[in-house]
Design an enzyme around this catalytic site. Structure first.
Site, PDB file in Angstrom:
ATOM      1  CG  HIS A  77     -13.705  -8.546 -41.125  1.00 17.12           C
ATOM      2  ND1 HIS A  77     -14.689  -7.933 -41.870  1.00 17.12           N
ATOM      3  CD2 HIS A  77     -14.142  -8.539 -39.836  1.00 17.12           C
ATOM      4  CE1 HIS A  77     -15.679  -7.572 -41.050  1.00 17.12           C
ATOM      5  NE2 HIS A  77     -15.368  -7.919 -39.819  1.00 17.12           N
ATOM      6  CG  ASP A  79     -15.702  -9.511 -45.257  1.00 19.59           C
ATOM      7  OD1 ASP A  79     -14.814  -9.469 -44.393  1.00 19.59           O
ATOM      8  OD2 ASP A  79     -16.709 -10.259 -45.160  1.00 19.59           O
ATOM      9  CD  GLU A 140     -16.041 -11.614 -39.294  1.00 22.49           C
ATOM     10  OE1 GLU A 140     -16.219 -12.062 -38.163  1.00 22.49           O
ATOM     11  OE2 GLU A 140     -16.884 -10.875 -39.854  1.00 22.49           O
TER      12      GLU A 140
HETATM   13 ZN   LIG Z   1     -16.629  -7.641 -38.109  1.00 23.26          ZN
END
Ligand SMILES: [Zn+2]
Length: 386
Positions: A77, A79, A140
């Site tokens: 992910h 973010d 996420e």
């Molecule tokens: Zn993570």
């Protein structure tokens, strides 16, 4: 072999691009350009529009070199949690940390770096490999929202690896289900000095409910927490509202349901003890509950293709990787439920979600080396099964 200098520099570059959840655009564009430069076919999907973010998931497809080999997914992910803007990484030998004012964002940019580096190595070293579907997800950290909005009908992979945990010596194959809950305790407002008989304190009800609520580690498989509480307006007003936010997690669905109901019942039992009648009107305290499934458990058996792939690749390198159960949820929970069997491999991130976050690059190198071997073995298995 992977290129240690290159993956380290990529990580350092990635962590310096701000990407709080819902604001991942700059990192998404960076990764898109990077993957396009490597010959990937890259799209940014519409998940961002659906979750109110400024970009979608980056989905990069790389052709395989083995005809008809089934594609494999790799995912991390983009973010980070707060405070994660203006990261100034400090490199001390093999350790990368921050100046203590932000998280590092090794969670999960180390995962992004591993994926990119491994694909680069497969290409440069002409290692026969299956097609790769790389998914760099958004959001996420705020409920696996990017993964939840991936349109899997556009993907061909039936198995894959998520890179989103700490120790590369562990492969997380089990994760809990989680319920998110918000309880609103409704009392009755009244002047605390003039007419206390005419009020019901929502704070007192919340307190009584919490006093008998089982929280923390409930058993081996189950945890629960009330993490936020808010209510009241002034010392001279009997509070009419308290909002409690919490969660429960379990590897066992029945235990999760029981714990969730227990938390609600504690508050309901407390509320039932309070009612007032003023000016001929009776008011009872009430509990309003909003309980939502955050994510559902994953449980990938050791005998599955992807787990065996990782364990055998590690063994070939003389490494001992162990499968483990996690107390947390990640994108892998979602992908498994969407029909992509996947496990979560560590990348070296440590003390995540704190400003003390750090990463030992040797762990990240090990994770990437192992992943290169995994992709190599996956290719060999595709050839031998033809
Ligand atoms: Zn993570």
């Amino acid at each position: 072999m992977i290129n240690q200098e290159r993956i380290k520099n990529l990580l350092l570059e990635l962590v310096q691009i701000d990407s709080h959840s819902r604001k991942e655009r700059d990192v998404a564009e960076f990764i898109k350009r990077y993957c396009e430069g490597m010959g990937g076919q890259v799209e940014i999907d519409d998940a961002g529009e659906k979750v109110g973010g400024n970009t979608g998931n980056v989905i990069a497809r790389f052709p395989g070199t083995i005809p008809d080999a089934p594609p494999i997914m790799m995912s991390a992910h983009m973010d980070t949690v707060v405070p994660g803007e203006g990261v100034r990484p400090i490199v001390e030998g093999d350790i990368i940390r921050t100046d203590g004012t932000t998280v590092l964002g090794g969670d999960d940019k180390s995962g992004c770096a591993v994926i990119v580096e491994v694909i680069k190595c497969l290409q440069e070293q002409n290692i026969p490999h299956a097609p790769i579907e790389a998914i760099f997800s958004i959001c996420e950290e705020v409920g696996l929202l990017g993964a939840k909005n991936v349109d899997v009908s556009k993907l061909k992979s039936k198995h894959g690896i998520v890179f989103d945990s700490d120790d590369p010596g562990f492969l997380f194959t089990k994760g809990p289900s989680s319920n998110h809950m918000e309880f609103r305790v409704h009392g009755l407002e009244s002047h605390a000095g003039v007419a206390p008989e005419e009020g019901i304190s929502a704070i007192k009800i919340a307190g009584e409910g919490l006093a008998v609520m089982n929280l923390g580690r409930i058993d081996q498989e189950t945890t629960a927490n009330i993490g936020q509480i808010e209510g009241g307006m002034a010392t001279n007003i009997i509070p009419n509202l308290v909002v409690l936010k919490g969660e429960a997690r379990s590897h066992n669905e029945q235990k999760l349901e029981a714990q969730t109901q227990h938390m609600l019942k504690c508050l309901q039992d407390a509320a039932r003890r309070y009612q007032v009648t003023a000016n001929g009107k009776t008011t009872k305290a009430t509990i309003e509950a909003n309980i939502q499934r955050d994510y559902s458990s994953m449980d990938v058996p050791d005998s599955s293709y992807v787990v065996q792939l990782v364990l055998q690749a590690a063994k070939r390198m003389g490494l001992d990787v162990k499968t483990m159960a996690s107390g947390g949820g990640c994108d892998a929970n979602v992908f498994n439920r969407k029909g992509i069997e996947c496990a979560n491999l560590g990348t070296g991130m440590r003390a995540i979600h704190t400003v003390k976050e750090w990463l030992d690059v040797k762990d990240m190198y090990a994770s990437a080396e192992m992943t290169l071997e995994i992709m190599k073995l996956n290719g060999e298995l595709a050839v031998s099964s033809r």
